[in-house]
Design a protein around this motif. Structure first.
Motif, PDB file in Angstrom:
ATOM      1  N   VAL A 148       9.707 -41.197  12.618  1.00 47.79           N
ATOM      2  CA  VAL A 148       8.455 -41.933  12.410  1.00 47.79           C
ATOM      3  C   VAL A 148       8.174 -42.846  13.589  1.00 47.79           C
ATOM      4  N   SER A 149       9.211 -43.463  14.137  1.00 40.26           N
ATOM      5  CA  SER A 149       9.026 -44.332  15.299  1.00 40.26           C
ATOM      6  C   SER A 149       8.466 -43.555  16.481  1.00 40.26           C
ATOM      7  N   ASN A 150       8.980 -42.356  16.715  1.00 45.42           N
ATOM      8  CA  ASN A 150       8.474 -41.531  17.818  1.00 45.42           C
ATOM      9  C   ASN A 150       7.026 -41.114  17.584  1.00 45.42           C
ATOM     10  N   ILE A 151       6.699 -40.762  16.341  1.00 45.10           N
ATOM     11  CA  ILE A 151       5.313 -40.389  16.029  1.00 45.10           C
ATOM     12  C   ILE A 151       4.382 -41.582  16.228  1.00 45.10           C
ATOM     13  N   MET A 152       4.797 -42.757  15.772  1.00 40.15           N
ATOM     14  CA  MET A 152       3.943 -43.940  15.907  1.00 40.15           C
ATOM     15  C   MET A 152       3.766 -44.318  17.371  1.00 40.15           C
ATOM     16  N   ASP A 153       4.796 -44.134  18.193  1.00 37.02           N
ATOM     17  CA  ASP A 153       4.647 -44.382  19.633  1.00 37.02           C
ATOM     18  C   ASP A 153       3.594 -43.450  20.222  1.00 37.02           C
ATOM     19  N   LEU A 154       3.601 -42.179  19.772  1.00 38.68           N
ATOM     20  CA  LEU A 154       2.596 -41.228  20.240  1.00 38.68           C
ATOM     21  C   LEU A 154       1.202 -41.679  19.824  1.00 38.68           C
ATOM     22  N   TYR A 155       1.064 -42.153  18.591  1.00 31.26           N
ATOM     23  CA  TYR A 155      -0.235 -42.657  18.123  1.00 31.26           C
ATOM     24  C   TYR A 155      -0.709 -43.826  18.994  1.00 31.26           C
TER      25      TYR A 155
END
Length: 385
Positions: free
Chosen positions: A365-372
């Motif tokens: 989730v942290s990696n996805i949120m960084d992408l966002y």
């Protein structure tokens, strides 16, 4: 952050729908406002599910709902110039393979061909990697062109290095491609101890179709030194199911194979707990192979085919890797764990640790949120120009 996930049917069983639900639930748990945009809302008990009718309606709804970011999990044909910040996850092989299969049905082998019009046209017509109907062939080649155009315009998370590398080799620019491996499920409970009783049970979980390698697995069982039992969790079309069950009889395996049909998620974990190992005998280049992480989360080792992105998930020290289609090698790997429950238990313990430490939901989730956040920042910067 207000997040919209776009998929075909968020209430569907397995695959991408499970990925989307797990991600959305995890984002909601840490305080984000999550909505689901889809073409078919049937079967979903998720909050804030909205049906949209095509790409125009999708992006208009995203703006009307004032989404901070729209996350695509299925193909779109048209990307408007003015839109909310948009990212996507490439779950399959569509970015490097016109048919998306990466499986040569005629020979039963994975396709290692790099994308080209001539080579992939040969694949469709001769190797049967996709439909041979002219209209479908044309649509497949148009689709990969669209996928390449999208990869040049919006950030794309790929579920494995294999998917990313194949997209680049097929002509995609690497700038917007980022590998974000899928997470292991967090069961929030200790797994049941591995059973040492005989005869040991193995598990296949997935759709029953030629590219999933069920026939290969069945043909390996008469060659094992241990008369293992096999649980099969999944289903397929009627004609192929009849073929598989006839093969069971021909091989003299009746009584050693249990077909469970489609199994709900909780029952899949129960079957994994009963297994000495989970076997993933794929004959196509699977982008990820999430059942390997489900096995790891339950503390069970994996025997998996060396294809696609599976090797990035089913890895040492909790997995035995097998050359696709090699009956003797698969039988030998099954025997290794069937004859040595202590080794299987040790591999299962390491699997559990790897699922927790390398494939955690928190890191995912942290990696996805960084992408966002990087996508939103870039979009805001372009708007100020």
């Amino acid at each position: 952050m207000k997040i919209g996930h776009y998929t075909y049917q968020p209430g569907a069983r397995g695959g991408i729908a499970s990925y989307v639900r797990r991600l959305g639930n995890a984002q909601a748990d840490i305080g984000h406002d999550v909505e689901y945009l889809c073409r078919n809302g049937e079967g979903s008990d998720l909050p804030s599910v909205r049906e949209v009718n095509g790409d125009v309606d999708l992006f208009e709804t995203a703006q009307q709902r004032r989404l901070d970011v729209l996350h695509l999990h299925r193909r779109i044909r048209h990307l408007p110039e003015h839109r909310v910040p948009t990212v996507r996850t490439m779950h399959g092989n569509q970015g490097s393979c016109p048919s998306g299969s990466r499986f040569l049905k005629r020979s039963g082998r994975p396709c290692n061909r790099d994308y080209s019009v001539s080579g992939c046209l040969w694949g469709h017509l001769i190797d049967h990697c996709g439909s041979r109907r002219p209209g479908n062939v044309v649509n497949n080649f148009r689709r990969i062109e669209t996928e390449h155009e999208l990869a040049a315009k919006i950030p794309t998370a790929t579920v494995s290095r294999f998917v990313k590398e194949r997209m680049i080799r097929s002509g995609c620019m690497p700038d917007h491609l980022k590998v974000i491996h899928s997470p292991a499920p967090d069961l929030n409970r200790p797994p049941a101890p591995l059973q040492h009783k005989d005869p040991p049970r193995m598990l296949f979980a997935g759709r029953i179709e030629p590219k999933k390698g069920v026939e290969w697995l069945l043909r390996s069982l008469p060659k094992t030194d241990v008369p293992v039992f096999l649980d099969v969790a999944g289903t397929g079309d009627i004609a192929y199911m009849q073929k598989v069950k006839a093969l069971v009889e021909d091989l003299g395996l009746t009584g050693r194979i249990t077909f469970h049909g489609w199994v709900e998620e909780a029952d899949v974990y129960r079957l994994i707990e009963q297994a000495r190992a989970v076997v993933v005998p794929s004959l196509w280049h699977e982008p990820a192979g999430l059942v390997t992480l489900e096995a790891a989360a339950v503390g069970r080792p994996v025997i998996a085919s060396q294809v696609g992105g599976i090797s990035e998930y089913a890895r040492d020290p909790f997995a035995l890797q097998v050359s696709p289609g090699d009956v003797d090698e698969l039988a030998e790997c099954i025997d290794r764990l069937a004859l040595d429950p202590e080794r299987a238990a040790s591999m299962g313990q390491q699997a559990r640790a790897i699922a927790r430490d390398r494939f955690s939901m928190d890191d995912f989730v942290s990696n996805i949120m960084d992408l966002y956040r990087s996508t939103v920042t870039t979009a805001n910067g372009l708007m100020r120009r």
